[in-house]
Structures are given as C-alpha cells and as structure tokens.
Enzyme design. Sequence first.
Site, PDB file in Angstrom:
ATOM      1  N   MET A  32       0.916  -1.623  -0.162  1.00  0.00           N
ATOM      2  CA  MET A  32       0.116   0.042   0.063  1.00  0.00           C
ATOM      3  C   MET A  32       0.641   1.332   0.364  1.00  0.00           C
ATOM      4  SD  MET A  32      -3.182   0.948   3.110  1.00  0.00           S
ATOM      5  CE  MET A  32      -1.660   0.670   3.519  1.00  0.00           C
ATOM      6  N   SER A 106       3.342  -7.298   2.027  1.00  0.00           N
ATOM      7  CA  SER A 106       2.256  -6.265   2.821  1.00  0.00           C
ATOM      8  C   SER A 106       1.509  -6.570   1.692  1.00  0.00           C
ATOM      9  CB  SER A 106       2.426  -5.080   2.706  1.00  0.00           C
ATOM     10  OG  SER A 106       1.378  -4.639   3.552  1.00  0.00           O
ATOM     11  N   GLN A 107       0.493  -6.165   1.597  1.00  0.00           N
ATOM     12  CA  GLN A 107      -0.703  -6.368   1.119  1.00  0.00           C
ATOM     13  C   GLN A 107      -0.878  -6.730  -0.558  1.00  0.00           C
ATOM     14  OE1 GLN A 107      -3.353  -2.456   0.801  1.00  0.00           O
ATOM     15  NE2 GLN A 107      -2.458  -2.562  -1.469  1.00  0.00           N
ATOM     16  N   ASP A 224       5.312  -5.837  14.372  1.00  0.00           N
ATOM     17  CA  ASP A 224       4.708  -4.415  14.079  1.00  0.00           C
ATOM     18  C   ASP A 224       3.502  -3.446  13.998  1.00  0.00           C
ATOM     19  OD1 ASP A 224       2.850  -4.756  11.100  1.00  0.00           O
ATOM     20  OD2 ASP A 224       3.923  -6.123  10.405  1.00  0.00           O
ATOM     21  N   HIS A 280       7.200  -3.212  11.037  1.00  0.00           N
ATOM     22  CA  HIS A 280       6.337  -4.229   9.194  1.00  0.00           C
ATOM     23  C   HIS A 280       7.432  -3.540   7.800  1.00  0.00           C
ATOM     24  CE1 HIS A 280       2.972  -5.221   7.498  1.00  0.00           C
ATOM     25  NE2 HIS A 280       3.443  -3.855   6.010  1.00  0.00           N
TER      26      HIS A 280
END
Length: 303
Positions: A32, A106-107, A224, A280
């Site tokens: 993102m 991530s996403q 995270d 993260h």
Amino acid sequence: MDSGLFVGFLLLLSIAARGSSVSTPLVLWHGMGDNCCNPLSMGSIKKMVEEEVPGIYVLSLMIGKNVVQDTENSFFMDVNEQVAFACDKLGQDPKLKAGYNAMGFSQGAQFLRAVAQRCPYPPMNTLISVGGQHQGVYGLPRCPGESSYICDWIRKKLNSGAYTDAVQKHLVQAQYWHDPLNDDLYIQHSLFLADINQERVVNDTYKKNLMSLKKFVMVKFLQDSVVDPVVSEWFGFFKTGQAEKAETLQESTLYKEDRLGLAEMDKAGKLVFLASEGDHLQFSRAWFNHIMTQRLYSSTHAS
C-alpha cells in the site's frame, strides 16, 4: 528500506529458486502506498536482484499505465480488477510461460495469493509473503504512504462503513477489512477477502490451484505497527465475536475444514512460517544470515 532488507530479499529469492533453476523468473507486487519502480524500495530491489542473480528476469508489477496510477490504485482500485489486470499481464509475458516465483509485500502478498488461486497459467512455483495480511486486518494503526490525509480519510471510511457497497468497491483496504464483531457482514459484503478465503462457498479450483504451489512462505513481523492483528501474517486472526484473543491458522475453521488446502499443504511441508523481530517490512542483516541460510533452506527443501 535498508541494505539488510535487500540482502534478505535476495536470500529469499535464491532459496526459492534452488531445486529448480536460479534463472526462474521473479514477480514482485508492492504494498500500500508504494509502486513498482520506487527507487527507494521496489526499484532498488529489482535492480539488486538482477545484479545478484545474473540473467534472471524480474517483473515488478505496475498496476496502471504509470507509477502515479500504480500508487493510487494501491488505495482505490477494486482488488478483483487489480488481480485480473495482473493475471492478464502475467499471461501475456512470454518470459513467464514456463513458470515463476512470486514475492509480495504487505497487501501485495495476499493479492499474489489471489493470482495463484485464480490464474494457474503461467504456473507460480513458490510464493513468498512478506508481511501479507492473509486473514485481513481489523485496524489501520500506521498507514504507510506519502499522504497522511489519505491515511486519515481511509481510517474514517473504514470505521464508518467498511461493508457499504461504495466503500467496498472503491477502497482497497476495505476489501480485506475483517471485522470479527460483525462476521456475518464481513462474509456477506467482503468483495475480495471473503471470496479468496472461501468464506461463502468452497471453490475447488481455488483450492487445487493454491495446493499446486511448491512452497508458500509467510514472514511475520513481531513488532509490526501496521498490521492488526499481526497473526494475520501467518494466516491467523481474532476468534469470532471479539477482538482480543487471536487464534492460529491451525486452530481456525478454515484450516480444520481445509477449505483452501492449507492443512494438506502443511502436512506435506509446503507451508513455511518465519518470524522477524522487526517492524513492518523491516528486519536485520543478522536475521537474514542466520535464519534464512541455516533454517529456511533446510526446512523448505528437506524432501
């Protein structure tokens, strides 16, 4: 991203490629607020991989016509349309026809899993999920990206009505918003996550395609500050009806009913769970050198 992070990605890549060919192509999907070619992130990763693995073909997915669209689409383009766009691009690339490895950040990791489930050709060999939220999120405590305004706006939309048709259709993060307090709403209205996680019906094709992976590697970041709950990075989540106690993948209905084939993959040694002490998408060179080289290789290629 620091140099240690780059080294780790290269180690992950070399591990994924062993047993087949170091020239196996690599497909990357960013997270993102990022884009395919950011010189401080994905652009540098792509360049370093090409330098470390001579002759390898690396495709860093651009979802859109340019980097601006790619960044904006990570917030606002329907995820199902993004996955279809990616599948079409992969299918038309002659350099991938014999198969490829994939690494999602991530996403981007869960989006690549959707590619594996929906688009088996060309075949994905190994999927490496770096901080991917495979059971979604219930919170957005630190939204990455260059615009705090966008992040604040996203939080308000998610809190006010994540499962309304308008928000689901036009906000990426709403499509993997998983509210354990309103499970029925999630199952009924989630346009993306509830589908790829087989929450409504079991699509045998999804299951078959995912099980065709040689390895599915999941990296969880123990500190995270972006993903809530962090256990989603290992396919766990909050127990239904509350938002305090979490359950592991192995404790979940998804696993016990084996709706995605993850239980069978686990028994076959295809699932690899790694943890990092970092935040993260941040972990140290020492972690890479010790964990990746001494543990991941032996655990993923013991057979």
